[in-house]
Design an enzyme around this catalytic site. Structure first.
Site, PDB file in Angstrom:
ATOM      1  N   HIS A 133       0.804  -1.229   0.000  1.00 57.32           N
ATOM      2  CA  HIS A 133       0.000   0.000   0.000  1.00 57.32           C
ATOM      3  C   HIS A 133       0.834   1.276   0.000  1.00 57.32           C
ATOM      4  O   HIS A 133       0.322   2.352  -0.240  1.00 57.32           O
ATOM      5  CB  HIS A 133      -0.930   0.029   1.228  1.00 57.32           C
ATOM      6  CG  HIS A 133      -0.194   0.354   2.502  1.00 57.32           C
ATOM      7  ND1 HIS A 133       0.541  -0.588   3.181  1.00 57.32           N
ATOM      8  CD2 HIS A 133      -0.062   1.509   3.206  1.00 57.32           C
ATOM      9  CE1 HIS A 133       1.087  -0.032   4.239  1.00 57.32           C
ATOM     10  NE2 HIS A 133       0.747   1.237   4.284  1.00 57.32           N
TER      11      HIS A 133
HETATM   12  C1  UD1 Z   1      -1.298   5.899   6.207  1.00 53.95           C
HETATM   13  C2  UD1 Z   1       0.103   6.280   6.676  1.00 53.95           C
HETATM   14  C3  UD1 Z   1       1.046   5.110   6.476  1.00 53.95           C
HETATM   15  C4  UD1 Z   1       0.505   3.845   7.130  1.00 53.95           C
HETATM   16  C5  UD1 Z   1      -0.915   3.575   6.643  1.00 53.95           C
HETATM   17  C6  UD1 Z   1      -1.501   2.399   7.367  1.00 53.95           C
HETATM   18  C7  UD1 Z   1       0.580   8.663   6.342  1.00 53.95           C
HETATM   19  C8  UD1 Z   1       1.369   9.643   5.561  1.00 53.95           C
HETATM   20  N1  UD1 Z   1       0.635   7.401   5.897  1.00 53.95           N
HETATM   21  O1  UD1 Z   1      -1.206   5.641   4.805  1.00 53.95           O
HETATM   22  O2  UD1 Z   1       2.277   5.426   7.070  1.00 53.95           O
HETATM   23  O3  UD1 Z   1       1.348   2.753   6.810  1.00 53.95           O
HETATM   24  O4  UD1 Z   1      -1.723   4.732   6.885  1.00 53.95           O
HETATM   25  O5  UD1 Z   1      -2.569   1.843   6.678  1.00 53.95           O
HETATM   26  O6  UD1 Z   1      -0.039   9.034   7.319  1.00 53.95           O
HETATM   27  N2  UD1 Z   1      -8.608   5.648   2.054  1.00 53.95           N
HETATM   28  C9  UD1 Z   1      -9.917   5.212   2.038  1.00 53.95           C
HETATM   29  N3  UD1 Z   1     -10.489   4.894   3.219  1.00 53.95           N
HETATM   30  C10 UD1 Z   1      -9.853   4.998   4.413  1.00 53.95           C
HETATM   31  C11 UD1 Z   1      -8.538   5.471   4.421  1.00 53.95           C
HETATM   32  C12 UD1 Z   1      -7.926   5.788   3.230  1.00 53.95           C
HETATM   33  O7  UD1 Z   1     -10.519   5.071   0.994  1.00 53.95           O
HETATM   34  O8  UD1 Z   1     -10.450   4.675   5.461  1.00 53.95           O
HETATM   35  C13 UD1 Z   1      -7.925   5.960   0.763  1.00 53.95           C
HETATM   36  C14 UD1 Z   1      -8.158   7.352   0.252  1.00 53.95           C
HETATM   37  O9  UD1 Z   1      -8.176   7.302  -1.126  1.00 53.95           O
HETATM   38  C15 UD1 Z   1      -6.912   8.075   0.716  1.00 53.95           C
HETATM   39  C16 UD1 Z   1      -5.860   7.006   0.583  1.00 53.95           C
HETATM   40  O10 UD1 Z   1      -6.534   5.796   0.941  1.00 53.95           O
HETATM   41  O11 UD1 Z   1      -6.624   9.211  -0.031  1.00 53.95           O
HETATM   42  C17 UD1 Z   1      -4.651   7.205   1.432  1.00 53.95           C
HETATM   43  O12 UD1 Z   1      -5.021   7.321   2.800  1.00 53.95           O
HETATM   44  P1  UD1 Z   1      -4.089   8.106   3.836  1.00 53.95           P
HETATM   45  O13 UD1 Z   1      -4.703   8.032   5.156  1.00 53.95           O
HETATM   46  O14 UD1 Z   1      -3.715   9.440   3.304  1.00 53.95           O
HETATM   47  O15 UD1 Z   1      -2.739   7.295   3.844  1.00 53.95           O
HETATM   48  P2  UD1 Z   1      -2.493   5.713   3.875  1.00 53.95           P
HETATM   49  O16 UD1 Z   1      -2.047   5.266   2.539  1.00 53.95           O
HETATM   50  O17 UD1 Z   1      -3.625   4.983   4.487  1.00 53.95           O
END
Ligand code: UD1
Length: 363
Positions: free
Chosen positions: A212
């Protein structure tokens, strides 16, 4: 003592569950969920199955660019800190929620306790590396999972209030391992049945995969290379998918028609432990899963150029691979751990007790 904990992303719920259980015996804890993860199976499922107290505040920040997401958290956390006036703020790991919590508290001169301090990949292009370095340098208490982490902080001149407590994720794993085994013993891989047409060929062994990280998923090329490797592995691959790459995967599946890879929705923590403990091998870019693989003694290939959990590399239990098809296939064939070189290097499952004791003695 009144502590305020900030969580927001999936692995932080696991870490906080281990610490909250102990902290709440002697301290008052206010729990703030930033809302960084908000899908039911990325958030609520963890609160339910790990019995985490309902958050006192949910900021509902959700997804956005890094600056906007972190900025919105910062504004909202500051308001809560001014209202609650905690004695210290606890933050976990290296996400945007970690940095926002630490920065809001530090600006108000409230001591910050960083759990999982001192980890370094030395790759400043990673958002996680930026978050952890900045958080460490504004924290008052630095709770490190390993001696390596203590040494990393020392190199940066951070030596005060630095404690090697062991790893809180090991606490969680030791606590929930049996509960998970009991819960899924009879149903086993059948729990995946609604998602697959047939799980019978998984009973001869499977590889568990999660990918991811932004470094592997930004742009299609690297992800496509990784999937090409998974498609050629000698065992079927179970791949619980992070929502950030759901659409990319759907497009690539349409293009390549993968047969060896079984994409499934994200699974909860307890089932993840079950899947990890029964896997033949694990392929991942997750910090948590590569360490769980090590603790469960399952050979692991980590698709990254470096790891913060360097102890997992000893004895070949974990091996790093570049995001290219050949390298992953080669490393997956090579990963053959030496049982004699396995070391219990992540503590004895009492990290939360130590954190609670250090805080009681120092605040
Ligand atoms: C975040 C952390 C990463 C960690 C991961 C655990 C940061 C910079 N990164 O990454 O270090 O390893 O969490 O899982 O904080 N999204 C959804 N639903 C959700 C959450 C996310 O659809 O409940 C999608 C959205 O498109 C979003 C993308 O995932 O833009 C990324 O989510 P984000 O929380 O920004 O970062 P992670 O990749 O989850």
């Amino acid at each position: 003592m009144k502590l305020l904990t900030v969580v927001g992303a999936r692995p932080q719920f696991v870490k906080a569950s281990a610490v909250s259980r102990v902290l709440r015996k002697t301290h008052t804890e206010i729990l703030v969920h930033t809302g960084q993860h908000y899908d039911r199976n990325m958030s609520a499922v963890f609160f339910d199955e790990l019995d985490i107290p309902h958050p006192d505040y949910n900021l509902g920040v959700g997804s956005a660019s890094h600056g906007r997401q972190t900025g919105e958290m910062l504004i909202k956390i500051e308001e809560i800190l001014l209202r609650e006036k905690p004695d210290a703020v606890l933050v976990y790991g290296d996400t945007n929620s970690t940095l926002a919590g630490a920065l809001a508290a530090s600006k108000l001169l409230i001591p910050v306790a960083h759990v999982e301090a001192g980890l370094r990949s030395y790759n400043k292009a990673m958002p996680e590396e930026q978050n952890r370095v900045l958080t460490d340098h504004i924290s008052h208490f630095l709770f490190c999972p390993t001696e390596t982490a203590v040494g990393n902080l020392k190199k940066e001149g951070v030596t005060e209030n630095v404690y090697n407590t062991g790893d809180v994720m090991a606490d969680a794993l030791f606590h929930y391992r049996e509960i998970s085994g009991r819960k899924f013993e009879s149903v086993g891989l059948g729990a995946l049945n609604p998602l697959f047409e047939n799980t019978s060929n998984l009973n001869n062994g499977y590889i568990l995969c999660t990918i991811h990280r932004a470094e592997n998923t930004a742009g299609e090329r690297k992800l496509e290379n990784i999937l090409a490797a998974l498609e050629q592995l000698p065992l079927p691959v179970i791949f619980p998918t992070h929502p950030r790459i759901r659409e990319q995967l759907a497009d690539l599946q349409k293009k390549h028609g993968y047969k060896n890879i079984r994409f499934v929705e994200p699974v909860g923590y307890l089932y993840m432990i079950y899947l990890a403990s029964h896997a033949q091998k694990i392929v991942t870019d997750s910090g948590g899963l590569q360490k769980e693989a090590y603790l469960l003694k399952v050979p692991c290939v980590t698709v990254r150029d470096q790891t913060e959990w360097v102890e997992t590399l000893h004895g070949g239990w974990n091996i790093l691979a570049a995001a290219n098809t050949e390298d992953i296939l080669q490393k997956a064939a090579r990963v053959r751990p030496d049982e004699a070189q396995w070391r219990a290097c992540y503590g004895g499952g009492d990290a939360a007790e130590k954190i609670s004791r250090f805080l009681s003695a120092s605040l």
